[in-house]
Design an enzyme around this catalytic site. Structure first.
Site, PDB file in Angstrom:
ATOM      1  N   ASN A 112       0.841  -1.200   0.000  1.00  0.00           N
ATOM      2  CA  ASN A 112       0.000   0.000   0.000  1.00  0.00           C
ATOM      3  C   ASN A 112       0.876   1.251   0.000  1.00  0.00           C
ATOM      4  O   ASN A 112       1.994   1.231   0.516  1.00  0.00           O
ATOM      5  CB  ASN A 112      -0.892   0.012   1.250  1.00  0.00           C
ATOM      6  CG  ASN A 112      -1.830   1.203   1.285  1.00  0.00           C
ATOM      7  OD1 ASN A 112      -2.438   1.556   0.272  1.00  0.00           O
ATOM      8  ND2 ASN A 112      -1.947   1.849   2.436  1.00  0.00           N
ATOM      9  N   HIS A 114       0.756   5.370   1.157  1.00  0.00           N
ATOM     10  CA  HIS A 114      -0.014   6.250   2.024  1.00  0.00           C
ATOM     11  C   HIS A 114       0.628   7.645   2.017  1.00  0.00           C
ATOM     12  O   HIS A 114       1.849   7.759   2.131  1.00  0.00           O
ATOM     13  CB  HIS A 114      -0.038   5.690   3.452  1.00  0.00           C
ATOM     14  CG  HIS A 114      -0.872   6.501   4.378  1.00  0.00           C
ATOM     15  ND1 HIS A 114      -2.251   6.506   4.317  1.00  0.00           N
ATOM     16  CD2 HIS A 114      -0.536   7.388   5.355  1.00  0.00           C
ATOM     17  CE1 HIS A 114      -2.721   7.344   5.226  1.00  0.00           C
ATOM     18  NE2 HIS A 114      -1.708   7.888   5.869  1.00  0.00           N
ATOM     19  N   SER A 141       4.689   7.070   2.551  1.00  0.00           N
ATOM     20  CA  SER A 141       5.070   5.771   3.100  1.00  0.00           C
ATOM     21  C   SER A 141       4.551   4.680   2.161  1.00  0.00           C
ATOM     22  O   SER A 141       3.396   4.731   1.734  1.00  0.00           O
ATOM     23  CB  SER A 141       4.458   5.548   4.486  1.00  0.00           C
ATOM     24  OG  SER A 141       4.848   6.557   5.391  1.00  0.00           O
ATOM     25  N   ASP A 150      -2.945   0.662   7.740  1.00  0.00           N
ATOM     26  CA  ASP A 150      -1.757   1.514   7.515  1.00  0.00           C
ATOM     27  C   ASP A 150      -0.666   1.224   8.539  1.00  0.00           C
ATOM     28  O   ASP A 150      -0.049   2.147   9.092  1.00  0.00           O
ATOM     29  CB  ASP A 150      -2.152   2.999   7.545  1.00  0.00           C
ATOM     30  CG  ASP A 150      -3.049   3.381   6.381  1.00  0.00           C
ATOM     31  OD1 ASP A 150      -2.982   2.728   5.333  1.00  0.00           O
ATOM     32  OD2 ASP A 150      -3.831   4.345   6.536  1.00  0.00           O
TER      33      ASP A 150
HETATM   34  C1  GAR Z   1      -2.652   8.866  -3.236  1.00  0.00           C
HETATM   35  O1  GAR Z   1      -2.068  10.066  -2.842  1.00  0.00           O
HETATM   36  C2  GAR Z   1      -2.521   7.821  -2.158  1.00  0.00           C
HETATM   37  O2  GAR Z   1      -1.364   7.958  -1.385  1.00  0.00           O
HETATM   38  C3  GAR Z   1      -3.753   8.079  -1.342  1.00  0.00           C
HETATM   39  O3  GAR Z   1      -4.752   8.367  -2.270  1.00  0.00           O
HETATM   40  C4  GAR Z   1      -4.172   9.010  -3.395  1.00  0.00           C
HETATM   41  C5  GAR Z   1      -4.695   8.352  -4.635  1.00  0.00           C
HETATM   42  O4  GAR Z   1      -4.328   9.063  -5.774  1.00  0.00           O
HETATM   43  N1  GAR Z   1      -4.073   6.959  -0.528  1.00  0.00           N
HETATM   44  C6  GAR Z   1      -4.609   7.052   0.691  1.00  0.00           C
HETATM   45  O5  GAR Z   1      -4.894   8.108   1.199  1.00  0.00           O
HETATM   46  C7  GAR Z   1      -4.812   5.734   1.388  1.00  0.00           C
HETATM   47  N2  GAR Z   1      -5.114   5.930   2.766  1.00  0.00           N
HETATM   48  P1  GAR Z   1      -4.390   8.383  -7.216  1.00  0.00           P
HETATM   49  O6  GAR Z   1      -5.751   7.716  -7.334  1.00  0.00           O
HETATM   50  O7  GAR Z   1      -4.266   9.527  -8.175  1.00  0.00           O
HETATM   51  O8  GAR Z   1      -3.268   7.407  -7.305  1.00  0.00           O
END
Ligand code: GAR
Length: 207
Positions: A112, A114, A141, A150
Site C-alpha cells: 500500500n 499512504h 510511506s 496503515d
Molecule cells: C494517493 O495520494 C494515495 O497515497 C492516497 O490516495 C491518493 C490516490 O491518488 N491513498 C490514501 O490516502 C490511502 N489511505 P491516485 O488515485 O491519483 O493514485
C-alpha cells in the site's frame, strides 16, 4: 526483453489512478519486472479504469455496495485478482480496507502507499490531518499490508516539507510527485524479489 518472467500484479484503485498510471508507464519498459494484469476498482466510472483501458489492461469493478459485508467484498476482490493470475495486490489509492482473508490469499504480497509518514496520520485523511496538526514534515510511506490499517512493515519513506501556506491540495500535489517516482521503484523491487521482511523490518537486497 530480458526473457525473465514478469511478476503478474493486480492494482487496486478507487479514483483518479495517477499512481496506477506511474506503474503502467514504468511497466511499459521492456525490463520492468512486473506486469499489471488487472486493475480492480471498488467504484464504477473512475478515471483509473479509463487509464487501465488506455493501457490495454482489463478493468474490473468490484463495487463495495454489491456485497453484504467486508468479508464477502474481500473474497470478490481476491477472486478477481486470481482470475487474472495476479500474484500480488498493489493498492494505489484504494480507499477500502480488506478483510484479513486477503492476507491468507496473498501473504506478504499486498503493498500500500499512504500520503503521510506512518505511523503518523493513518487513515483516509492523512494529508489534511498532517496540516491540521501543524507538522513541518510529511511525506510518503509505502508498506506491506498487515491486519491493522496503515500499519504493516515499512518498505520506503520519503519526506516532503510542509510549507506555511500549504493547503491539503498543494501539499498533496507535492506528495504525489514523490509517490509517482517511488511507487514504481518499490513495485519493481518487490516484483524482482528484492524485498526481505524480518518482523517489522524490510531489507532491500541486490543492486
Ligand atoms: C494517493 O495520494 C494515495 O497515497 C492516497 O490516495 C491518493 C490516490 O491518488 N491513498 C490514501 O490516502 C490511502 N489511505 P491516485 O488515485 O491519483 O493514485
Amino acid at each position: 526483453m530480458t526473457g525473465r518472467p514478469r511478476t503478474p500484479i493486480a492494482v487496486l484503485v478507487s479514483g483518479s489512478g495517477s499512481n496506477l498510471q506511474s506503474i503502467l508507464d514504468a511497466a511499459a519498459g521492456a525490463d520492468y519486472p512486473a506486469e499489471v494484469v488487472v486493475v480492480i476498482s471498488d467504484r464504477p466510472g473512475v478515471k483509473a479504469l479509463q487509464r487501465a483501458a488506455a493501457a490495454g489492461v482489463p478493468g474490473v469493478v468490484v463495487a463495495w455496495g454489491d456485497y453484504p459485508d467486508r468479508d464477502a467484498f474481500t473474497v470478490a476482490v481476491c477472486d478477481a485478482a486470481v482470475a487474472h493470475h495476479a500474484e500480488a495486490l498493489i493498492l494505489a489509492g484504494f480507499m477500502r480496507i480488506l478483510a484479513p482473508a486477503a492476507l491468507d490469499r496473498f501473504p506478504q504480497r499486498i503493498v500500500n502507499i499512504h500520503p503521510a509518514l506512518l505511523p503518523s496520520f493513518p487513515g483516509a485523511h492523512g494529508v489534511a490531518e498532517a496540516i491540521a496538526h501543524g507538522v513541518k514534515l510529511s511525506g510518503v510511506s509505502v508498506h506491506f499490508v498487515d491486519a491493522e490499517v496503515d500499519h504493516g512493515p515499512i518498505i520506503l519513506q520519503e519526506s516532503v516539507p510542509v510549507r506555511p501556506d500549504d493547503t491539503e491540495e498543494t501539499l498533496h500535489a507535492r506528495i504525489q510527485q514523490v509517490e509517482h517516482r517511488v511507487y514504481p521503484e518499490v513495485v519493481a523491487a518487490f516484483a524482482a524479489g528484492r524485498l526481505r521482511v524480518a518482523g517489522r523490518h524490510v531489507h532491500w537486497e541486490g543492486p
